[in-house]
Design a protein around this motif. Sequence first.
Motif, mmCIF file in Angstrom:
data_model
loop_
_atom_site.group_PDB
_atom_site.id
_atom_site.type_symbol
_atom_site.label_atom_id
_atom_site.label_comp_id
_atom_site.label_asym_id
_atom_site.label_seq_id
_atom_site.Cartn_x
_atom_site.Cartn_y
_atom_site.Cartn_z
ATOM 1 N N UNK A 51 24.994 -4.750 38.933
ATOM 2 C CA UNK A 51 25.806 -3.650 38.465
ATOM 3 C C UNK A 51 27.209 -4.321 38.080
ATOM 4 N N UNK A 52 27.728 -5.350 38.852
ATOM 5 C CA UNK A 52 28.704 -6.153 38.486
ATOM 6 C C UNK A 52 28.621 -6.806 37.294
ATOM 7 N N UNK A 53 27.443 -7.480 36.813
ATOM 8 C CA UNK A 53 27.351 -7.887 35.569
ATOM 9 C C UNK A 53 27.344 -7.101 34.395
ATOM 10 N N UNK A 54 26.983 -5.956 34.731
ATOM 11 C CA UNK A 54 26.886 -4.702 33.687
ATOM 12 C C UNK A 54 28.300 -4.190 33.277
ATOM 13 N N UNK A 55 29.082 -4.307 34.376
ATOM 14 C CA UNK A 55 30.313 -3.716 34.115
ATOM 15 C C UNK A 55 31.307 -4.020 32.785
ATOM 16 N N UNK A 56 31.547 -5.362 32.728
ATOM 17 C CA UNK A 56 32.165 -5.394 31.593
ATOM 18 C C UNK A 56 31.436 -5.212 29.942
ATOM 19 N N UNK A 57 30.129 -5.456 30.216
ATOM 20 C CA UNK A 57 29.362 -5.036 29.250
ATOM 21 C C UNK A 57 29.455 -3.334 28.682
ATOM 22 N N UNK A 58 29.295 -2.842 29.744
ATOM 23 C CA UNK A 58 29.308 -1.378 29.503
ATOM 24 C C UNK A 58 30.740 -0.755 29.044
ATOM 25 N N UNK A 59 31.736 -1.389 29.478
ATOM 26 C CA UNK A 59 33.074 -1.119 29.177
ATOM 27 C C UNK A 59 33.461 -1.847 27.448
ATOM 28 N N UNK A 60 32.754 -2.755 27.427
ATOM 29 C CA UNK A 60 32.787 -3.172 25.903
ATOM 30 C C UNK A 60 32.373 -2.039 24.949
ATOM 31 N N UNK A 61 31.257 -1.484 25.423
ATOM 32 C CA UNK A 61 30.224 -0.462 24.535
ATOM 33 C C UNK A 61 31.038 0.689 24.513
ATOM 34 N N UNK A 62 31.711 1.274 25.798
ATOM 35 C CA UNK A 62 32.491 2.331 25.694
ATOM 36 C C UNK A 62 33.441 2.341 24.681
#
Length: 165
Positions: A51-62
């Motif tokens: 989940x920690x790996x995905x957090x900045x990726x999801x924020x970038x997509x948002x």
Amino acid sequence: MIVVLMGVAGCGKTTLGKLLSARIGWPFFDADDYHPAANIEKMRSAIALTDEDRRPWLDRLNALLAEQQAARRDVLLGCSALKQKYRDRLAAGLTDVRWVHLKGDFGLIEARLKARKGHYMPPTLLASQFAALEEPVEAIVLDVAASPEELMRQLLGRLGLRQPL
């Protein structure tokens, strides 16, 4: 409108997204193109993302989707969005997000992954994707056993979009 094509690796998000984009003229963004290098290296090494790996990726997509929405553009995004908390983070502050769950059985999708060339996601991680998947409650669900053209036809109808000639 923001249409998010979601599901496990190999379910056809990119194939359907590109097909739809060509048909209706909306830009298609592939979430795989926005992963940090460290995430790609982990997946290439057959290590599941946290989940920690995905957090900045999801924020970038948002942020990407917010920029498109602010410009009043309809867009397509292909993104695994496996857990509800990922979908919540991805859609935070956005309006008119439509979720499309591309659903298929493990054997079919595993065969597709094994046949796929040039992608960093190894078939060995598919089980972890199915284990993490929380099926969305409010989504258009499409069976990926159908052809991409049939999936496109079904989706355009379910979204109430006319198909250009």
